[in-house]
Design a protein around this motif. Sequence first.
Motif, PDB file in Angstrom:
ATOM      1  N   PRO A   8      -1.749  -4.647   7.775  1.00  0.00           N
ATOM      2  CA  PRO A   8      -1.473  -5.270   6.388  1.00  0.00           C
ATOM      3  C   PRO A   8      -2.743  -4.420   5.521  1.00  0.00           C
ATOM      4  CG  PRO A   8      -1.754  -6.864   7.767  1.00  0.00           C
ATOM      5  CD  PRO A   8      -2.358  -5.708   8.499  1.00  0.00           C
ATOM      6  N   ASP A   9      -2.400  -3.369   4.890  1.00  0.00           N
ATOM      7  CA  ASP A   9      -3.350  -2.627   4.326  1.00  0.00           C
ATOM      8  C   ASP A   9      -4.328  -3.263   3.303  1.00  0.00           C
ATOM      9  OD1 ASP A   9      -4.739  -0.535   2.560  1.00  0.00           O
ATOM     10  OD2 ASP A   9      -3.445   1.210   3.768  1.00  0.00           O
ATOM     11  N   GLY A  10      -5.567  -2.978   3.741  1.00  0.00           N
ATOM     12  CA  GLY A  10      -6.713  -3.558   2.750  1.00  0.00           C
ATOM     13  C   GLY A  10      -6.692  -5.164   2.917  1.00  0.00           C
ATOM     14  N   GLY A  55     -11.468   5.374   2.561  1.00  0.00           N
ATOM     15  CA  GLY A  55     -10.095   5.592   1.859  1.00  0.00           C
ATOM     16  C   GLY A  55      -9.155   5.093   3.362  1.00  0.00           C
ATOM     17  N   SER A  56      -7.778   4.987   2.908  1.00  0.00           N
ATOM     18  CA  SER A  56      -6.619   4.682   3.959  1.00  0.00           C
ATOM     19  C   SER A  56      -6.640   5.876   4.927  1.00  0.00           C
ATOM     20  CB  SER A  56      -5.306   4.394   3.205  1.00  0.00           C
ATOM     21  OG  SER A  56      -5.536   3.274   2.502  1.00  0.00           O
ATOM     22  N   ASP A  57      -7.147   7.012   4.507  1.00  0.00           N
ATOM     23  CA  ASP A  57      -6.701   8.262   5.326  1.00  0.00           C
ATOM     24  C   ASP A  57      -7.885   8.241   6.355  1.00  0.00           C
ATOM     25  OD1 ASP A  57      -8.977   8.421   3.420  1.00  0.00           O
ATOM     26  OD2 ASP A  57      -8.269  10.260   2.488  1.00  0.00           O
ATOM     27  N   ALA A  59      -9.599   5.494   7.637  1.00  0.00           N
ATOM     28  CA  ALA A  59      -9.543   4.222   8.162  1.00  0.00           C
ATOM     29  C   ALA A  59      -8.226   4.220   9.021  1.00  0.00           C
ATOM     30  CB  ALA A  59      -9.480   3.091   7.079  1.00  0.00           C
ATOM     31  N   ASN A  60      -7.244   4.822   8.703  1.00  0.00           N
ATOM     32  CA  ASN A  60      -5.889   4.613   9.460  1.00  0.00           C
ATOM     33  C   ASN A  60      -6.094   5.730  10.483  1.00  0.00           C
ATOM     34  OD1 ASN A  60      -4.010   2.758   8.538  1.00  0.00           O
ATOM     35  ND2 ASN A  60      -4.395   3.429   6.680  1.00  0.00           N
ATOM     36  N   MET A  61      -6.806   6.792  10.461  1.00  0.00           N
ATOM     37  CA  MET A  61      -6.719   7.583  11.302  1.00  0.00           C
ATOM     38  C   MET A  61      -7.588   7.070  12.634  1.00  0.00           C
ATOM     39  SD  MET A  61      -8.950  11.553  11.431  1.00  0.00           S
ATOM     40  CE  MET A  61      -7.486  12.159  10.580  1.00  0.00           C
ATOM     41  N   PRO A 299      -0.851  -5.573   0.427  1.00  0.00           N
ATOM     42  CA  PRO A 299      -1.899  -6.525   0.107  1.00  0.00           C
ATOM     43  C   PRO A 299      -3.188  -5.773  -0.449  1.00  0.00           C
ATOM     44  CG  PRO A 299      -1.338  -6.388   2.412  1.00  0.00           C
ATOM     45  CD  PRO A 299      -0.377  -5.339   1.775  1.00  0.00           C
ATOM     46  N   ASP A 300      -3.255  -4.300  -0.231  1.00  0.00           N
ATOM     47  CA  ASP A 300      -4.034  -3.391  -0.857  1.00  0.00           C
ATOM     48  C   ASP A 300      -3.724  -3.064  -2.307  1.00  0.00           C
ATOM     49  OD1 ASP A 300      -6.157  -1.254  -0.204  1.00  0.00           O
ATOM     50  OD2 ASP A 300      -4.785   0.041  -1.280  1.00  0.00           O
ATOM     51  N   GLU A 301      -2.451  -3.207  -2.710  1.00  0.00           N
ATOM     52  CA  GLU A 301      -2.092  -2.792  -4.128  1.00  0.00           C
ATOM     53  C   GLU A 301      -2.624  -4.382  -4.931  1.00  0.00           C
ATOM     54  OE1 GLU A 301      -0.978  -0.737  -5.886  1.00  0.00           O
ATOM     55  OE2 GLU A 301      -0.701   0.787  -4.354  1.00  0.00           O
ATOM     56  N   PRO A 342      -5.854  -4.494   9.681  1.00  0.00           N
ATOM     57  CA  PRO A 342      -5.921  -3.888   8.452  1.00  0.00           C
ATOM     58  C   PRO A 342      -6.744  -2.461   8.753  1.00  0.00           C
ATOM     59  CG  PRO A 342      -7.491  -5.576   8.089  1.00  0.00           C
ATOM     60  CD  PRO A 342      -6.829  -5.714   9.457  1.00  0.00           C
ATOM     61  N   ASP A 343      -6.790  -1.534   7.964  1.00  0.00           N
ATOM     62  CA  ASP A 343      -7.567  -0.503   7.965  1.00  0.00           C
ATOM     63  C   ASP A 343      -8.951  -0.541   7.585  1.00  0.00           C
ATOM     64  OD1 ASP A 343      -6.360  -0.709   5.546  1.00  0.00           O
ATOM     65  OD2 ASP A 343      -5.878   1.344   5.285  1.00  0.00           O
ATOM     66  N   HIS A 344      -9.036  -1.006   6.327  1.00  0.00           N
ATOM     67  CA  HIS A 344     -10.495  -1.187   5.827  1.00  0.00           C
ATOM     68  C   HIS A 344     -10.270  -2.443   4.895  1.00  0.00           C
ATOM     69  CE1 HIS A 344      -8.296  -0.231   2.295  1.00  0.00           C
ATOM     70  NE2 HIS A 344      -7.858   0.855   2.968  1.00  0.00           N
ATOM     71  N   PRO A 345     -11.508  -3.154   4.461  1.00  0.00           N
ATOM     72  CA  PRO A 345     -11.364  -4.050   3.472  1.00  0.00           C
ATOM     73  C   PRO A 345     -11.069  -3.427   1.953  1.00  0.00           C
ATOM     74  CG  PRO A 345     -13.421  -4.248   4.692  1.00  0.00           C
ATOM     75  CD  PRO A 345     -12.591  -2.736   4.883  1.00  0.00           C
ATOM     76  N   THR A 352     -11.575  -2.216  -5.252  1.00  0.00           N
ATOM     77  CA  THR A 352     -11.286  -0.857  -4.429  1.00  0.00           C
ATOM     78  C   THR A 352     -11.641  -1.045  -2.994  1.00  0.00           C
ATOM     79  OG1 THR A 352     -11.944   1.340  -4.739  1.00  0.00           O
ATOM     80  CG2 THR A 352     -13.549  -0.089  -5.200  1.00  0.00           C
ATOM     81  N   HIS A 353     -11.296   0.037  -2.203  1.00  0.00           N
ATOM     82  CA  HIS A 353     -11.611  -0.053  -0.847  1.00  0.00           C
ATOM     83  C   HIS A 353     -13.228  -0.139  -0.647  1.00  0.00           C
ATOM     84  CE1 HIS A 353      -7.925   2.810  -0.726  1.00  0.00           C
ATOM     85  NE2 HIS A 353      -7.472   1.585  -1.120  1.00  0.00           N
ATOM     86  N   SER A 354     -13.558  -0.687   0.516  1.00  0.00           N
ATOM     87  CA  SER A 354     -14.708  -0.659   0.863  1.00  0.00           C
ATOM     88  C   SER A 354     -15.021  -0.276   2.498  1.00  0.00           C
ATOM     89  CB  SER A 354     -15.746  -1.954   0.643  1.00  0.00           C
ATOM     90  OG  SER A 354     -15.329  -2.960   1.278  1.00  0.00           O
TER      91      SER A 354
HETATM   92 ZN   LIG Z   1      -5.824   1.432   3.117  1.00  0.00          ZN
END
Ligand SMILES: [Zn+2]
Length: 406
Positions: A8-10, A55-57, A59-61, A299-301, A342-345, A352-354
């Motif tokens: 669940p992104d972010g 970023g998602s890039d 964090a998901n890596m 969730p990120d959106e 999730p990938d990141h908060p 915004t991503h943190s």
């Molecule tokens: Zn993300």
Amino acid sequence: MKYAIIIPDGCADEPQETLGGKTPLEAARLPAMDEIARSGLVGRSNNVPAHLPAGSDVANMSLLGYDPDANFTGRAPLEAAAQGIELAEDDWAIRCNLVTVEDQIMRDFTAGHISTDEARQLLAAAQEQLGNDRLQFFTGVSYRNLLLYQGAGAPAPFSRDTRTTPPHDLTDKSVADDYPRGPGSDLLNELMERSSAVFGGHAVNEARRAGGKLPATNIWLWGLGKAPRLDAFTSRYGKTGKMITAVDLLRGLARLVGWDVIEVPGATGYLDTDYAAKGRAAIDALATTDVICVHIEAPDEASHEGNVAEKIRALEAIDEHIVAPLYAALRAQGPYRILVSPDHPTPIRTKTHSHGFVPFAIAGSDIPVDSSQSYDEPTATRSKHNYPEGWRLMDEFIRGNFSEPR
Ligand SMILES: [Zn+2]
């Protein structure tokens, strides 16, 4: 053994005053995720090294088990992979936004959400007037396009020290101090500068202005990098994998680690995504892969919009339509492990991503049970399962190595 990963992104966040001091994960009704926590363990991991962008890039890596410190090369190469563009050894992919800059102010990093057809026409003009053997423009979707620099045996002028600024970080701000800097930046700045002459009198922009829409004044180049050379997931972990996502970065990552990408009709990458269709596709995929990974952007959106109610709604939909049915299907079919992380908060407060830790929950037919009662940040903070280098979690998830908590 079958493995499921739900992202669940972010979703990781902070306590909210409007929720009586609870985080969105605590406030949302998440029976399936809580059941995973009670039947297994909760821990926390950090997927973004301090010196890399949150970023998602990146964090998901990390979440997929690859050290971003050693492997992350930039956003554009992942998007190129998503589009099936293969980068040779000396090639660089460069993200090429169509933007609206007026009086040195970034009015809109999307050029008024310009259509893909208009983007194609503008990039054709850019190719004709700015392109050459080495420089090739690729139309993506809307304002999100790519420029490929082909080295063809000669090293490119760029390096890891080339600095660029994402245009979405500049909205309504002056761009004067945020043009590319460092090795090769002369070329990038020259292309950006010359693109305003190419686009200025273009028929696409004249029509947009006449229709009261924002023109695409120029290209904005950023996020450049060479292709990351990631070991195939199968050779690293001995398991096959498939990815369900509506986001290009995740598609690209999946392709680069050798996974198939399953396209689900109705998956939008937004709050209106068809959650149940993603859940059904994940269950169907269990027959043909060892690892099924489902990524949900919603969730990120919601956080980007600062909308806590939508964030909770997205989490509850993920729980009901993806986690619950997938968890039931896994238990019914034999040995399994399931990971929710999730990938990141993405805090509602900052939109915004943190950087920082995220909570994860893992259950499975051979996973030890700790004392966790629910899936949320406070439970994760109390846990002994602590991964400051989040990319190390995948190895233990695949091996089931949780008997000695770290
Ligand atoms: Zn993300």
